[in-house]
Design an enzyme around this catalytic site. Structure first.
Site, PDB file in Angstrom:
ATOM      1  N   GLY A  20       0.841  -1.194   0.000  1.00 41.73           N
ATOM      2  CA  GLY A  20       0.000   0.000   0.000  1.00 41.73           C
ATOM      3  C   GLY A  20       0.881   1.251   0.000  1.00 41.73           C
ATOM      4  O   GLY A  20       2.113   1.160   0.145  1.00 41.73           O
ATOM      5  N   ASP A  21       0.244   2.395  -0.231  1.00 45.29           N
ATOM      6  CA  ASP A  21       0.954   3.682  -0.172  1.00 45.29           C
ATOM      7  C   ASP A  21       2.066   3.819  -1.209  1.00 45.29           C
ATOM      8  O   ASP A  21       3.063   4.492  -0.977  1.00 45.29           O
ATOM      9  CB  ASP A  21       1.529   3.923   1.246  1.00 45.29           C
ATOM     10  N   LYS A  24      -0.598   5.157  -5.786  1.00 46.04           N
ATOM     11  CA  LYS A  24      -1.557   4.756  -6.838  1.00 46.04           C
ATOM     12  C   LYS A  24      -2.453   5.919  -7.240  1.00 46.04           C
ATOM     13  O   LYS A  24      -2.756   6.098  -8.420  1.00 46.04           O
ATOM     14  CB  LYS A  24      -2.444   3.588  -6.339  1.00 46.04           C
ATOM     15  N   GLY A  48      -6.047   5.403   1.323  1.00 52.52           N
ATOM     16  CA  GLY A  48      -5.749   6.830   1.342  1.00 52.52           C
ATOM     17  C   GLY A  48      -5.009   7.155   0.070  1.00 52.52           C
ATOM     18  O   GLY A  48      -3.819   6.898  -0.042  1.00 52.52           O
ATOM     19  N   HIS A  49      -5.727   7.634  -0.926  1.00 54.89           N
ATOM     20  CA  HIS A  49      -5.105   7.915  -2.221  1.00 54.89           C
ATOM     21  C   HIS A  49      -4.867   9.417  -2.357  1.00 54.89           C
ATOM     22  O   HIS A  49      -5.801  10.202  -2.368  1.00 54.89           O
ATOM     23  CB  HIS A  49      -5.985   7.364  -3.355  1.00 54.89           C
ATOM     24  N   GLN A 236      -5.132  -0.657  -1.308  1.00 60.93           N
ATOM     25  CA  GLN A 236      -4.143  -1.491  -0.626  1.00 60.93           C
ATOM     26  C   GLN A 236      -3.176  -2.072  -1.675  1.00 60.93           C
ATOM     27  O   GLN A 236      -2.791  -1.357  -2.569  1.00 60.93           O
ATOM     28  CB  GLN A 236      -4.789  -2.577   0.249  1.00 60.93           C
ATOM     29  N   GLY A 429       8.300  13.114  -8.253  1.00 59.64           N
ATOM     30  CA  GLY A 429       7.879  14.118  -7.268  1.00 59.64           C
ATOM     31  C   GLY A 429       6.401  13.927  -6.977  1.00 59.64           C
ATOM     32  O   GLY A 429       5.734  13.121  -7.629  1.00 59.64           O
TER      33      GLY A 429
HETATM   34  P1  IMP Z   1      -7.470  -2.940   7.508  1.00 62.20           P
HETATM   35  O1  IMP Z   1      -7.515  -2.911   6.014  1.00 62.20           O
HETATM   36  O2  IMP Z   1      -7.851  -1.641   8.134  1.00 62.20           O
HETATM   37  O3  IMP Z   1      -8.219  -4.096   8.079  1.00 62.20           O
HETATM   38  O4  IMP Z   1      -5.939  -3.156   7.924  1.00 62.20           O
HETATM   39  C1  IMP Z   1      -5.256  -4.378   7.665  1.00 62.20           C
HETATM   40  C2  IMP Z   1      -3.797  -4.139   7.301  1.00 62.20           C
HETATM   41  O5  IMP Z   1      -3.730  -3.477   6.052  1.00 62.20           O
HETATM   42  C3  IMP Z   1      -3.031  -3.248   8.280  1.00 62.20           C
HETATM   43  O6  IMP Z   1      -1.692  -3.684   8.317  1.00 62.20           O
HETATM   44  C4  IMP Z   1      -3.118  -1.877   7.647  1.00 62.20           C
HETATM   45  O7  IMP Z   1      -2.050  -1.045   8.034  1.00 62.20           O
HETATM   46  C5  IMP Z   1      -3.019  -2.251   6.180  1.00 62.20           C
HETATM   47  N1  IMP Z   1      -3.676  -1.274   5.292  1.00 62.20           N
HETATM   48  C6  IMP Z   1      -4.994  -1.148   5.053  1.00 62.20           C
HETATM   49  N2  IMP Z   1      -5.220  -0.173   4.178  1.00 62.20           N
HETATM   50  C7  IMP Z   1      -4.026   0.318   3.832  1.00 62.20           C
HETATM   51  C8  IMP Z   1      -3.606   1.331   2.935  1.00 62.20           C
HETATM   52  O8  IMP Z   1      -4.387   1.959   2.218  1.00 62.20           O
HETATM   53  N3  IMP Z   1      -2.256   1.559   2.869  1.00 62.20           N
HETATM   54  C9  IMP Z   1      -1.367   0.853   3.598  1.00 62.20           C
HETATM   55  N4  IMP Z   1      -1.710  -0.118   4.437  1.00 62.20           N
HETATM   56  C10 IMP Z   1      -3.027  -0.376   4.563  1.00 62.20           C
HETATM   57 MG    MG Z   2      -2.361   5.108   1.110  1.00 61.93          MG
END
Ligand code: IMP
Ligand code: MG
Length: 440
Positions: A20-21, A24, A48-49, A236, A429
Site C-alpha cells: 500500500g501507499d 496509486k 488513502g489515495h 491497498q 515528485g
Molecule cells: P485494515 O484494512 O484496516 O483491516 O488493515 C489491515 C492491514 O492493512 C493493516 O496492516 C493496515 O495497516 C493495512 N492497510 C490497510 N489499508 C491500507 C492502505 O491503504 N495503505 C497501507 N496499508 C493499509
Molecule cells: Mg495510502
C-alpha cells in the site's frame, strides 16, 4: 479455441505491488484523461489515495481518484465496503473544493454496507489481540467484510427497501451482543459515543440516498459495449491481499487483479492489462513482520522524513524498508502485471541502498517461492547500490538523472523483465505532473 470478445471497450488495472501507499492515486489521476470510467473494486475508507495538484494535496479514501475530472464516470463497485459517514465526509470535502460529484459518481447497489458498529468491532478486535494485533486502520474493514461473507449485513441497495430499518435493527442487536463480549477484554464504548455514532450514520445514510445508487456492473457493461476505456483503481496492494499476503496481517478484500472481475462485475476477458505501482524503497504500516525493514533506524528516519512516510488515513508513521525484488516477483506473477510505475525516485537520503534479491531458509538455501511463514526466512540476500542523495535532476528528463539512479533503475528494469514486466513510468515528485516515461 479462441475467446470471443463480446465488448468493444476494455478494462486496465492499476494496483499496488508492495504494502500500500505506493502512490496509486497519483498514477490514476495523472492517466485519468485516457479513460471514460474509473472504478474502485475493493476495500473501503481504509485506503488513502493522495493527489497533488499545483501544491494542493487531496486525500481520497472511498471515492475513485478520477473524481476531479467531471467528464469521467467514477464507480464504487460491488467489491467495495461503504461507510456512509466516510462517504459523507468525503463528499462534503469535495463540495468545499468546488467539485459536485452528484453527476459523475455511481455506487453499486451490491456494494457492502458498513454499519456504525463495524468500526467499534474492528477496534475491539485489535484490543483483544493485544501484542498480536494486526494494526488495522480501525475503519471496520475486517468485521464489515466478515458480516458480508456471512450474508448478515445489508448491501447498499437494501437501504431503499421497505423493511430496511427492521432488518438493520435485527442485525444491530446481534452486533451489540458481539461488541458486549469485548468488555471482558477491556474494550468498552460509552452509550454517549454509540448514540453519536449511530445518529451520524443515519444522517449520512440519508445524504447518500441522493447519489446514483445502481447496478454498476450493468453500467460498466453498457460502457464496455460502446467502447469505453475503464480504469480499475486498486486499493491497498497485492502483498496485503486476503489470499496471498502475510495472513493474518493483511486486509480483508480481494486486492489483486482477480478482485477486479468479482469487485466490478466485468468479464475476465475485458481486463487487458495491469499496471503495478511501486516506490523506489518499501514501506509498511501495521502489524506482522516487515522483512525488508531497514536495519539502520537513523536511515529509516531520514526516509520517513524526506518521503513524508506517514499514513494518509491514520497518520501512523510508516516503517521503511529496502526494495524487495523477491516479493515483487511474487506480486507481479499473481497480478499479471506487465507495466511497472516506480514512484519516489526523488527520495534517497542514504549513501548506500540495498535491493533484496532473495530469501534464505533455515538450511541456508535460497527459497524458490515466497514463504508461507516469514519466520522461516533466516537471511536476506541483497545487492548494494550507491545512493544518489539529493543530486539535482530534471524530473521530466531521464538524460539528466544521476548515474547512481540510472544504475539502480536499469538493474531493477532488467530483473523485472525476467518476471515478464518492464518499468514504464518513473515518478519524480508528488505533483500529478511529476513523472517521466521510462526508456522502453
Ligand atoms: P485494515 O484494512 O484496516 O483491516 O488493515 C489491515 C492491514 O492493512 C493493516 O496492516 C493496515 O495497516 C493495512 N492497510 C490497510 N489499508 C491500507 C492502505 O491503504 N495503505 C497501507 N496499508 C493499509
Ligand atoms: Mg495510502
Amino acid at each position: 479455441m479462441s475467446l470471443t470478445k463480446r465488448v468493444k471497450g476494455f478494462v486496465k488495472v492499476i494496483l499496488g505491488l508492495q504494502y500500500g501507499d505506493e502512490g496509486k492515486g497519483k498514477i490514476v489521476d495523472s492517466t485519468a484523461s485516457k479513460y471514460q470510467v474509473i472504478a474502485r473494486f475493493n476495500g473501503g475508507n481504509n485506503a488513502g489515495h493522495t493527489i497533488e495538484e499545483n501544491g494542493k494535496k487531496h486525500v481520497l479514501h472511498l471515492i475513485p481518484s478520477g473524481i476531479f475530472h467531471s467528464e469521467i464516470k467514477n464507480v464504487i463497485g460491488n467489491g467495495v465496503i461503504v461507510n456512509p459517514v466516510a462517504f459523507d465526509e468525503e463528499i462534503t470535502y469535495l463540495f468545499n473544493q468546488g467539485i459536485n460529484p452528484k453527476n459523475n459518481l455511481y455506487i453499486s447497489n451490491r456494494a457492502k454496507l458498513m454499519t456504525w458498529v463495524h468500526p467499534f468491532l474492528d477496534k475491539a478486535g485489535e484490543v483483544r489481540c493485544g501484542k498480536d494485533k494486526i494494526g488495522t486502520t480501525g475503519r471496520g474493514i475486517g468485521p464489515g467484510y466478515k458480516d458480508a461473507r456471512a450474508r448478515k449485513s445489508p448491501l447498499v441497495g437494501n437501504i431503499f427497501s421497505a423493511n430496511f430499518e427492521e432488518r438493520l435493527e435485527k442485525f444491530e442487536s446481534e452486533q451489540m451482543v458481539e461488541l458486549e463480549t469485548y468488555k471482558q477484554f477491556g474494550y468498552e464504548v460509552s452509550v454517549e459515543d454509540m448514540c453519536i455514532a449511530k445518529a451520524q450514520w443515519f444522517k449520512s445514510l440519508e445524504k447518500m440516498k441522493e447519489f446514483n445508487i445502481c447496478d454498476t456492473s450493468y453500467l460498466l457493461r453498457k460502457e464496455l459495449e460502446k467502447g469505453s476505456h475503464v480504469l480499475a483503481e486498486g486499493a491497498q496492494s497485492v502483498m496485503l491481499d486476503i489470499h496471498f499476503g502475510d495472513y493474518p496481517n493483511v486486509t480483508s478484500s480481494d486486492t489483486n487483479t482477480s478482485g477486479v472481475s468479482v469487485g466490478l462485475g466485468v468479464p475476465i476477458s475485458s481486463i487487458i492489462s495491469v499496471g503495478g505501482v511501486i516506490k523506489s524503497y518499501s514501506t509498511k504500516v501495521g502489524g506482522g513482520k516487515f522483512i525488508a525493514r531497514m536495519e539502520d533506524l537513523e536511515i529509516e528516519k531520514a526516509f520517513q522524513k524526506e518521503g513524508n512516510e506517514k499514513g494518509s488515513t491514520t497518520g501512523r508513521p510508516r516503517e521503511c524498508g529496502h526494495f524487495d525484488l523477491f516479493a515483487l516477483d511474487y506480486a507481479i506473477f499473481l497480478s499479471d502485471t506487465t507495466k511497472v510505475y516506480m514512484n519516489k525516485v526523488d527520495i534517497c537520503p542514504a549513501k548506500k541502498i540495498k535491493v533484496i534479491t532473495g530469501y534464505k531458509d533455515k538450511d541456508g538455501k535460497l527459497m524458490e517461492s515466497y514463504p508461507f511463514d516469514l519466520n522461516d526466512v533466516t537471511e536476506l540476500v541483497t545487492k548494494e547500490f550507491d545512493g544518489w542523495g539529493d543530486k539535482e535532476f530534471d524530473p521530466h528528463d531521464i538524460k539528466t538523472f544521476p548515474i547512481e539512479l540510472l544504475n539502480y533503475l536499469n538493474f531493477i528494469d532488467s530483473e523485472i523483465s525476467k518476471f515478464g514486466a518492464r518499468l514504464a513510468y518513473i515518478g519524480t515528485g508528488p505533483d500529478r505532473n511529476d513523472y517521466v516515461k521510462w526508456k522502453v
